[in-house]
Design an enzyme around this catalytic site. Structure first.
Site, short mmCIF file in Angstrom:
data_model
loop_
_atom_site.label_atom_id
_atom_site.label_comp_id
_atom_site.label_asym_id
_atom_site.label_seq_id
_atom_site.Cartn_x
_atom_site.Cartn_y
_atom_site.Cartn_z
N ASP A 11 33.18 24.91 -2.72
CA ASP A 11 34.29 24.25 -2.01
C ASP A 11 34.50 22.80 -2.48
OD1 ASP A 11 35.03 26.40 -0.38
OD2 ASP A 11 33.57 25.88 1.16
N LYS A 48 29.43 30.54 7.07
CA LYS A 48 28.97 29.72 5.93
C LYS A 48 27.56 29.13 6.11
CE LYS A 48 33.43 28.56 3.93
NZ LYS A 48 34.30 27.50 3.38
#
Ligand code: ATR
Length: 284
Positions: A104, A68
């Site tokens: 997210d 990420k």
């Protein structure tokens, strides 16, 4: 002719990801021709992967552990959310450019609002953890007007996250993971969130401190979804708090990615039922 999208997820390992199942289901529901693959990609293969993606091979990808942060250097730009959090979970195309986004935090916030019926604006949120997932959750909560208290096993990371949230205009302080009075911070919260990997299947031993401070009237949210009822959620429910499992966050972050790539709505309830079956859980 159905519109076609070639999508996927990169991680290492990635074979247990639920994303292929939910995005294929979403593609069918939207009447699209969606091919969604899991690409197990090691850190040293990342450069080659994005060179290939830039040729038009893929329309979009999700990014998961451990990439990420690392993917950022291969992209042409970041959406403001990804830049704030410093991590990317979604890559999409803008013309011939590859842009990183992070859904997210949105996924978590939306699950809180939609599935627990709580808006965190003006509420006190106690957060366990200050890792990568915690950053997305913390910025989303602070952006929605919550007052955060962050406790992490490595206290330095909690301080850094609280400072970063503060610099972005949010309200965040820290509490000491090992302090006896940590229980007071837990007790004083409206919402308690576990963003650590404690309780995750296969992640080994570990326990969250001060759970005795949890009580009726609070919402306890976990971002872990394997198992669905984590030890933290079980303990919170036993103490009278309402539980929000991490599968809702997974679904809502996926929904935001899917809509970003295709412009189409995502079948949230159908995805939930399908993923519960996949996890061997009954609907709840
Ligand atoms: P992710 O991207 O899933 O957030 P991460 O960045 O590695 O993964 O963060 C993992 C989080 O779980 C961290 O907050 C970590 O605490 P440390 O920063 O102190 O390592 C927390 N964590 C993992 N195992 C833990 C354990 N056994 N006890 C307490 N906290 C733990």
């Amino acid at each position: 002719m159905k519109r076609a999208y070639h999508l996927g997820i990169i991680g290492h390992p990635v074979s247990h990801s639920l994303s292929p199942i939910m995005h294929r289901l979403a593609g069918e529901a939207a009447g699209l021709d969606v091919k969604y693959e899991a690409f197990d990609t090691s850190p040293r293969e990342l450069g080659g992967f994005f060179d290939r993606m830039r040729t038009g091979w893929l329309d979009g990808i999700n990014v998961t552990v451990p990439h990420k942060l690392a993917v950022i250097e291969y992209l042409d730009g970041l959406e403001p959310e990804a830049a704030r959090v410093g991590a990317v979970n979604t890559v999409f195309r803008r013309g011939d450019k590859l842009i990183g986004d992070n859904t997210d935090g949105y996924g978590f916030l939306h699950s809180l609002r939609e599935n627990a019926g709580v808006d965190p604006g003006g509420l006190r949120v106690f957060m366990y953890g200050a890792g990568g997932a915690a950053r997305a959750v913390a910025f989303a909560l602070a952006g929605a007007g919550a007052n955060l208290v962050i406790a992490n096993r490595d206290g330095g990371k909690a301080i850094k996250l609280a400072e970063d949230v503060g610099r972005a205009g949010g309200a965040a302080e820290t509490a000491d993971w090992n302090a006896l009075n940590l229980i007071d911070s837990v007790r004083a919260a409206d919402i308690i969130v576990n963003t650590t990997t404690v309780g995750m299947k296969g992640s080994g031993e570990g326990a969250l401190p001060a759970m005795q401070g949890i009580h009726e009237g609070q919402v306890a949210a976990d971002i872990v979804y394997r198992p669905l009822r984590t030890p933290f959620l079980q303990a919170a429910q036993a103490r009278g708090a309402r539980a929000l499992d991490g599968l809702w966050m997974l679904i809502h972050q996926g929904a935001a990615s899917f809509t970003r790539w295709t412009g189409e709505a995502f079948p949230v309830e159908a995805a939930r039922a399908r993923l519960l079956a996949e996890l061997g859980e009954s609907n709840s």
